[in-house]
Write a protein that holds these residues in place. Structure first.
Motif, PDB file in Angstrom:
ATOM      1  N   GLY A   1      31.173  64.730   3.226  1.00  0.00           N
ATOM      2  CA  GLY A   1      29.966  64.644   4.039  1.00  0.00           C
ATOM      3  C   GLY A   1      30.194  63.946   5.373  1.00  0.00           C
ATOM      4  N   THR A   2      31.395  64.101   5.895  1.00  0.00           N
ATOM      5  CA  THR A   2      31.738  63.500   7.185  1.00  0.00           C
ATOM      6  C   THR A   2      31.934  64.611   8.206  1.00  0.00           C
ATOM      7  OG1 THR A   2      33.066  61.979   5.870  1.00  0.00           O
ATOM      8  CG2 THR A   2      33.286  61.834   8.256  1.00  0.00           C
ATOM      9  N   LYS A   3      31.400  64.468   9.375  1.00  0.00           N
ATOM     10  CA  LYS A   3      31.609  65.489  10.392  1.00  0.00           C
ATOM     11  C   LYS A   3      33.068  65.541  10.783  1.00  0.00           C
ATOM     12  CE  LYS A   3      27.141  66.368  11.681  1.00  0.00           C
ATOM     13  NZ  LYS A   3      26.007  65.903  12.512  1.00  0.00           N
ATOM     14  N   VAL A   4      33.516  66.735  11.106  1.00  0.00           N
ATOM     15  CA  VAL A   4      34.903  66.938  11.517  1.00  0.00           C
ATOM     16  C   VAL A   4      35.280  66.004  12.666  1.00  0.00           C
ATOM     17  CG1 VAL A   4      36.438  68.579  12.671  1.00  0.00           C
ATOM     18  CG2 VAL A   4      35.081  69.317  10.710  1.00  0.00           C
ATOM     19  N   GLN A   5      34.406  65.925  13.638  1.00  0.00           N
ATOM     20  CA  GLN A   5      34.661  65.073  14.796  1.00  0.00           C
ATOM     21  C   GLN A   5      34.842  63.621  14.393  1.00  0.00           C
ATOM     22  OE1 GLN A   5      35.427  66.497  17.311  1.00  0.00           O
ATOM     23  NE2 GLN A   5      33.867  67.695  18.377  1.00  0.00           N
TER      24      GLN A   5
ATOM     25  N   LEU B   1      44.597  70.276   2.191  1.00  0.00           N
ATOM     26  CA  LEU B   1      43.205  70.441   2.585  1.00  0.00           C
ATOM     27  C   LEU B   1      43.061  70.487   4.101  1.00  0.00           C
ATOM     28  CD1 LEU B   1      42.152  67.496   0.280  1.00  0.00           C
ATOM     29  CD2 LEU B   1      41.914  69.912  -0.305  1.00  0.00           C
ATOM     30  N   THR B   2      42.238  71.398   4.542  1.00  0.00           N
ATOM     31  CA  THR B   2      41.949  71.430   5.978  1.00  0.00           C
ATOM     32  C   THR B   2      40.945  70.338   6.304  1.00  0.00           C
ATOM     33  OG1 THR B   2      40.051  72.883   5.767  1.00  0.00           O
ATOM     34  CG2 THR B   2      42.192  73.936   5.978  1.00  0.00           C
ATOM     35  N   ILE B   3      40.782  70.085   7.574  1.00  0.00           N
ATOM     36  CA  ILE B   3      39.842  69.054   7.987  1.00  0.00           C
ATOM     37  C   ILE B   3      38.407  69.460   7.632  1.00  0.00           C
ATOM     38  CG2 ILE B   3      39.441  69.889  10.358  1.00  0.00           C
ATOM     39  CD1 ILE B   3      39.659  66.910  11.235  1.00  0.00           C
ATOM     40  N   GLY B   4      38.168  70.753   7.642  1.00  0.00           N
ATOM     41  CA  GLY B   4      36.842  71.254   7.304  1.00  0.00           C
ATOM     42  C   GLY B   4      36.507  71.001   5.837  1.00  0.00           C
ATOM     43  N   THR B   5      37.491  71.189   4.987  1.00  0.00           N
ATOM     44  CA  THR B   5      37.304  70.937   3.559  1.00  0.00           C
ATOM     45  C   THR B   5      37.018  69.454   3.323  1.00  0.00           C
ATOM     46  OG1 THR B   5      38.987  72.617   3.227  1.00  0.00           O
ATOM     47  CG2 THR B   5      38.322  71.365   1.297  1.00  0.00           C
TER      48      THR B   5
ATOM     49  N   GLY C   1      49.835  73.414  14.478  1.00  0.00           N
ATOM     50  CA  GLY C   1      49.270  72.160  14.956  1.00  0.00           C
ATOM     51  C   GLY C   1      47.968  71.748  14.283  1.00  0.00           C
ATOM     52  N   GLN C   2      47.560  72.439  13.226  1.00  0.00           N
ATOM     53  CA  GLN C   2      46.321  72.055  12.546  1.00  0.00           C
ATOM     54  C   GLN C   2      46.595  70.988  11.486  1.00  0.00           C
ATOM     55  OE1 GLN C   2      43.971  75.390  11.237  1.00  0.00           O
ATOM     56  NE2 GLN C   2      43.871  76.262  13.310  1.00  0.00           N
ATOM     57  N   ARG C   3      45.627  70.100  11.318  1.00  0.00           N
ATOM     58  CA  ARG C   3      45.761  69.000  10.357  1.00  0.00           C
ATOM     59  C   ARG C   3      45.688  69.498   8.912  1.00  0.00           C
ATOM     60  NH1 ARG C   3      43.118  67.327  14.757  1.00  0.00           N
ATOM     61  NH2 ARG C   3      43.502  65.251  15.604  1.00  0.00           N
ATOM     62  N   ARG C   4      46.538  68.950   8.079  1.00  0.00           N
ATOM     63  CA  ARG C   4      46.469  69.223   6.638  1.00  0.00           C
ATOM     64  C   ARG C   4      46.515  67.908   5.869  1.00  0.00           C
ATOM     65  NH1 ARG C   4      46.230  74.944   7.119  1.00  0.00           N
ATOM     66  NH2 ARG C   4      44.700  74.392   8.698  1.00  0.00           N
TER      67      ARG C   4
END
Lengths: 142, 142
Positions: free
Chosen positions: A12-16, A2-6, A36-39
Motif C-alpha cells: 500500500g505504498t505509492k511507487v514514488q 518483485l517489481t516496484i509495482g508489486t 535498469g528496472q528495480r527488482r
DNA sequence: CTTGAACCTCTAGCAGCTAGAGGATGTATC
DNA sequence: GATACATCCTCTAGCTGCTAGAGGTTCAAG
C-alpha cells in the motif's frame, strides 16, 4: 523477483514513495534488470512493510531509521527500541491532550453560535479574542 | 505605529512568519517608513492575533482566509463561519480517534517488551508484523 | 513484432513555516 | 554630527514526507 509495482500493491505504498525511501537511504538499492528496472526480494518487502507499519504508528522517518538499525542487530539490548516507542507514546499522548483542549474550545464556539449575522457570530468573536477561551490550547506545529 | 518586531512579540509570531503571511496575502501590505521598514497599526495587530489564534485551534491557512473574509463582512449570515468551525471540530475528533488507536497499540508494544535483546524485542516484532495488531490504525498523513 | 502497461529519471510542488546570507535603517548615546 | 548596534530589509534555500507530471524506455503478453 518483485517489481516496484508489486511491492507498491503489497504494502500500500505509492511507487514514488518507495523510490523516495531509496533515495533517502531508508530502503537499500535493489537489484536491476538489464534494462535498469528495480527488482526486489522478500527481505526488501519485509523491510518496506516494517517502514509502513511504523509510519502508520506515527514514527518519524528518523525514528524508523533507528528502529531498522536495531532490528538489523538482534544481539543488542533492546532498551533503545523500547525508548523510541516510549517517546512515541508520550508524543501521542501529548497530542491527544492538546486535541482534547481544542475540541472543548471548538465545541463551545459552535454551540454558542446562534445563527445570526457574522457581525455577532460567536465563532468569529472567539477567534478575535483569545481571552474568551476557557481552556489553554497551543496546537501549532503539532 | 508598531514595528514588525513589536508585532512579533505581542502575538508570539516570528518576524519571518509575519512577512510570510503578507507574502501569501493573509496579512495586508503595511505602510512603510521612508527607509522601507514596515509599520503596523492596531487593526493589523488584531488581524494577526486572529490568525494566530485560529492557527492554535488548528485551522488551515485557507480556512483562516475564509474566516477573515467573513469577519470583514459583518452583515452576512454566519452559517459559513459556523460550518468551517464544525468541519474543524469533526477533523479534530477524527484525529483523536486515530490517536486513541495508536496509543493502544503503542502501549501494548511497550508493555510487552521484556528488556532482553533486540532479537526478541516485542516492539520490533510488532512493527515487523502488522497482523499482531489488535486494533485498526491508519495514521499516515494525519 | 507490436502494443500498452509499467517502468525510468528529473524537476517541481504541497503546508507552513524557519534559517541564514549579506546588507540597509533607525535610534540612543556621546 | 559620529558611532554603535539592534533591528530591519530582500532573497534564497531548507525542513518533513511525500506526490504529481513531463518526457522517454522497457517488459511481457498476444
Amino acid at each position: 523477483m518483485l517489481t516496484i509495482g508489486t511491492l507498491s500493491k503489497k504494502t500500500g505504498t505509492k511507487v514514488q514513495t518507495i523510490r523516495y525511501y531509496e533515495q533517502i537511504g531508508l530502503m537499500p538499492e535493489p537489484g536491476r534488470t538489464e534494462g535498469g528496472q528495480r527488482r526486489y526480494d522478500n527481505a526488501q518487502l519485509d523491510r518496506l512493510s516494517f517502514i509502513r507499519h511504523s509510519r502508520q504508528l506515527g514514527f518519524s522517518l528518523d525514528a524508523i531509521r533507528e528502529l531498522l538499525d536495531l532490528s538489523d542487530h538482534p544481539n543488542r539490548p533492546c532498551d533503545e527500541a523500547d525508548a523510541i516507542a516510549r517517546r512515541q507514546l508520550k508524543q501521542v499522548e501529548q497530542r491527544m491532550d492538546r486535541l482534547k483542549a481544542l475540541r472543548t474550545e471548538l465545541k463551545r464556539m459552535v454551540h454558542e453560535c446562534s445563527g445570526g449575522r457574522t457581525g455577532d457570530c460567536k465563532v468569529l468573536e472567539v477567534l478575535r479574542d483569545h481571552s474568551e477561551c476557557l481552556t489553554e490550547h497551543e496546537e501549532i506545529g503539532a
